[in-house]
Design a protein around this motif. Structure first.
Motif, PDB file in Angstrom:
ATOM      1  N   ASP A  46      49.110 -15.811   8.570  1.00 14.92           N
ATOM      2  CA  ASP A  46      47.814 -15.360   8.698  1.00 14.92           C
ATOM      3  C   ASP A  46      48.222 -14.008   8.079  1.00 14.92           C
ATOM      4  O   ASP A  46      47.911 -12.500   7.894  1.00 14.92           O
ATOM      5  CB  ASP A  46      47.755 -14.584   9.866  1.00 14.92           C
ATOM      6  CG  ASP A  46      46.446 -13.522  10.158  1.00 14.92           C
ATOM      7  OD1 ASP A  46      45.596 -14.428   9.257  1.00 14.92           O
ATOM      8  OD2 ASP A  46      46.284 -12.431  10.885  1.00 14.92           O
ATOM      9  N   ILE A  47      48.473 -14.215   6.421  1.00 15.70           N
ATOM     10  CA  ILE A  47      48.848 -13.396   5.633  1.00 15.70           C
ATOM     11  C   ILE A  47      48.524 -13.560   4.223  1.00 15.70           C
ATOM     12  O   ILE A  47      47.688 -14.089   4.641  1.00 15.70           O
ATOM     13  CB  ILE A  47      50.966 -13.196   5.016  1.00 15.70           C
ATOM     14  CG1 ILE A  47      50.987 -14.641   4.454  1.00 15.70           C
ATOM     15  CG2 ILE A  47      50.856 -13.170   6.473  1.00 15.70           C
ATOM     16  CD1 ILE A  47      51.897 -14.951   3.711  1.00 15.70           C
ATOM     17  N   THR A  48      48.341 -12.631   3.321  1.00 13.22           N
ATOM     18  CA  THR A  48      47.084 -12.654   2.170  1.00 13.22           C
ATOM     19  C   THR A  48      48.102 -12.561   0.707  1.00 13.22           C
ATOM     20  O   THR A  48      49.381 -11.740   0.740  1.00 13.22           O
ATOM     21  CB  THR A  48      46.167 -11.509   2.214  1.00 13.22           C
ATOM     22  OG1 THR A  48      45.585 -11.492   3.074  1.00 13.22           O
ATOM     23  CG2 THR A  48      45.465 -12.267   0.933  1.00 13.22           C
ATOM     24  N   ILE A  49      49.215 -13.908  -0.124  1.00 15.36           N
ATOM     25  CA  ILE A  49      49.517 -13.783  -0.892  1.00 15.36           C
ATOM     26  C   ILE A  49      48.943 -13.306  -2.031  1.00 15.36           C
ATOM     27  O   ILE A  49      47.967 -14.724  -2.698  1.00 15.36           O
ATOM     28  CB  ILE A  49      50.389 -15.380  -1.171  1.00 15.36           C
ATOM     29  CG1 ILE A  49      51.487 -15.282   0.409  1.00 15.36           C
ATOM     30  CG2 ILE A  49      51.048 -15.323  -2.140  1.00 15.36           C
ATOM     31  CD1 ILE A  49      52.052 -16.292   0.553  1.00 15.36           C
ATOM     32  N   THR A  50      49.247 -12.393  -2.871  1.00 16.85           N
ATOM     33  CA  THR A  50      47.862 -12.274  -3.840  1.00 16.85           C
ATOM     34  C   THR A  50      48.956 -12.667  -5.017  1.00 16.85           C
ATOM     35  O   THR A  50      50.216 -13.146  -4.844  1.00 16.85           O
ATOM     36  CB  THR A  50      47.858 -10.797  -4.219  1.00 16.85           C
ATOM     37  OG1 THR A  50      49.492 -10.203  -4.172  1.00 16.85           O
ATOM     38  CG2 THR A  50      47.416 -10.085  -3.034  1.00 16.85           C
ATOM     39  N   PRO A  51      48.093 -12.991  -6.274  1.00 15.46           N
ATOM     40  CA  PRO A  51      49.074 -12.977  -7.875  1.00 15.46           C
ATOM     41  C   PRO A  51      50.226 -12.844  -7.694  1.00 15.46           C
ATOM     42  O   PRO A  51      51.136 -13.005  -8.764  1.00 15.46           O
ATOM     43  CB  PRO A  51      47.718 -12.701  -8.969  1.00 15.46           C
ATOM     44  CG  PRO A  51      46.653 -13.183  -8.036  1.00 15.46           C
ATOM     45  CD  PRO A  51      46.274 -12.852  -6.414  1.00 15.46           C
ATOM     46  N   ALA A  52      50.242 -10.930  -7.253  1.00 18.84           N
ATOM     47  CA  ALA A  52      51.514 -10.502  -7.968  1.00 18.84           C
ATOM     48  C   ALA A  52      52.514 -10.414  -7.295  1.00 18.84           C
ATOM     49  O   ALA A  52      53.640 -10.605  -7.281  1.00 18.84           O
ATOM     50  CB  ALA A  52      50.939  -8.744  -7.967  1.00 18.84           C
ATOM     51  N   ASP A  53      51.836 -11.193  -5.853  1.00 22.56           N
ATOM     52  CA  ASP A  53      53.505 -11.942  -5.278  1.00 22.56           C
ATOM     53  C   ASP A  53      54.067 -13.333  -5.687  1.00 22.56           C
ATOM     54  O   ASP A  53      55.077 -13.997  -5.226  1.00 22.56           O
ATOM     55  CB  ASP A  53      52.882 -12.382  -3.692  1.00 22.56           C
ATOM     56  CG  ASP A  53      52.240 -10.744  -3.250  1.00 22.56           C
ATOM     57  OD1 ASP A  53      53.160 -10.022  -3.500  1.00 22.56           O
ATOM     58  OD2 ASP A  53      51.351 -11.139  -2.483  1.00 22.56           O
ATOM     59  N   PRO A  56      58.325 -15.712  -9.478  1.00 23.79           N
ATOM     60  CA  PRO A  56      59.518 -16.557  -9.420  1.00 23.79           C
ATOM     61  C   PRO A  56      60.682 -16.434  -8.231  1.00 23.79           C
ATOM     62  O   PRO A  56      61.284 -17.231  -7.332  1.00 23.79           O
ATOM     63  CB  PRO A  56      60.589 -16.724 -10.845  1.00 23.79           C
ATOM     64  CG  PRO A  56      59.485 -16.496 -11.454  1.00 23.79           C
ATOM     65  CD  PRO A  56      58.613 -15.733 -11.100  1.00 23.79           C
ATOM     66  N   GLU A  57      61.179 -14.996  -8.532  1.00 23.10           N
ATOM     67  CA  GLU A  57      61.403 -13.640  -7.118  1.00 23.10           C
ATOM     68  C   GLU A  57      61.250 -14.607  -6.340  1.00 23.10           C
ATOM     69  O   GLU A  57      62.434 -14.177  -5.054  1.00 23.10           O
ATOM     70  CB  GLU A  57      61.809 -12.276  -7.633  1.00 23.10           C
ATOM     71  CG  GLU A  57      62.705 -12.276  -8.965  1.00 23.10           C
ATOM     72  CD  GLU A  57      61.732 -12.314 -10.330  1.00 23.10           C
ATOM     73  OE1 GLU A  57      60.475 -12.149 -10.050  1.00 23.10           O
ATOM     74  OE2 GLU A  57      62.263 -12.614 -11.625  1.00 23.10           O
ATOM     75  N   ASN A  58      60.204 -14.675  -5.834  1.00 27.64           N
ATOM     76  CA  ASN A  58      59.941 -15.337  -4.367  1.00 27.64           C
ATOM     77  C   ASN A  58      59.287 -16.500  -4.071  1.00 27.64           C
ATOM     78  O   ASN A  58      59.818 -16.598  -2.806  1.00 27.64           O
ATOM     79  CB  ASN A  58      58.553 -14.345  -3.631  1.00 27.64           C
ATOM     80  CG  ASN A  58      58.319 -12.901  -4.407  1.00 27.64           C
ATOM     81  OD1 ASN A  58      59.248 -12.292  -3.347  1.00 27.64           O
ATOM     82  ND2 ASN A  58      57.193 -12.655  -4.275  1.00 27.64           N
TER      83      ASN A  58
END
Length: 74
Positions: A46-53, A56-58
Motif C-alpha cells: 500500500d505504497i506509491t512508487i513515483t518515477p523519481a523512486d 538503479p540505487e533502489n
C-alpha cells in the motif's frame, strides 16, 4: 522482507536475491521486471512508487528495495 522476497521470486525466479547487489547494473532485472515489481510492491505494501523512486540505487538489491519500501511506508 519475506513478502518482498516472494514477489521477487515470482517475477524473476532465477536471480540470486540473497547476495546480488547489481540486479540493475548487470541486467538481471529488465524494464518489464522492474515495472512488475513496482506494481506488486504498490499493491502488497500500500505504497506509491513515483518515477523519481525508480532508480538503479533502489532496485540493485533486495535490501535496497526493502529500504525503499520501508521509507515509502512512513
Amino acid at each position: 522482507m519475506d513478502k518482498l522476497m516472494e514477489i521477487l521470486e515470482e517475477i524473476q525466479p532465477d536471480a540470486d536475491y540473497e547476495t546480488c547487489n547489481t540486479l540493475i547494473d548487470d541486467g538481471i532485472l529488465d524494464s518489464f521486471a522492474i515495472l512488475s515489481i513496482v506494481s506488486e510492491l504498490q499493491d502488497a505494501f500500500d505504497i506509491t512508487i513515483t518515477p523519481a523512486d525508480i532508480i538503479p540505487e533502489n532496485f540493485n538489491s533486495a535490501e535496497a528495495l526493502w529500504d525503499m519500501v520501508c521509507r515509502l511506508k512512513r
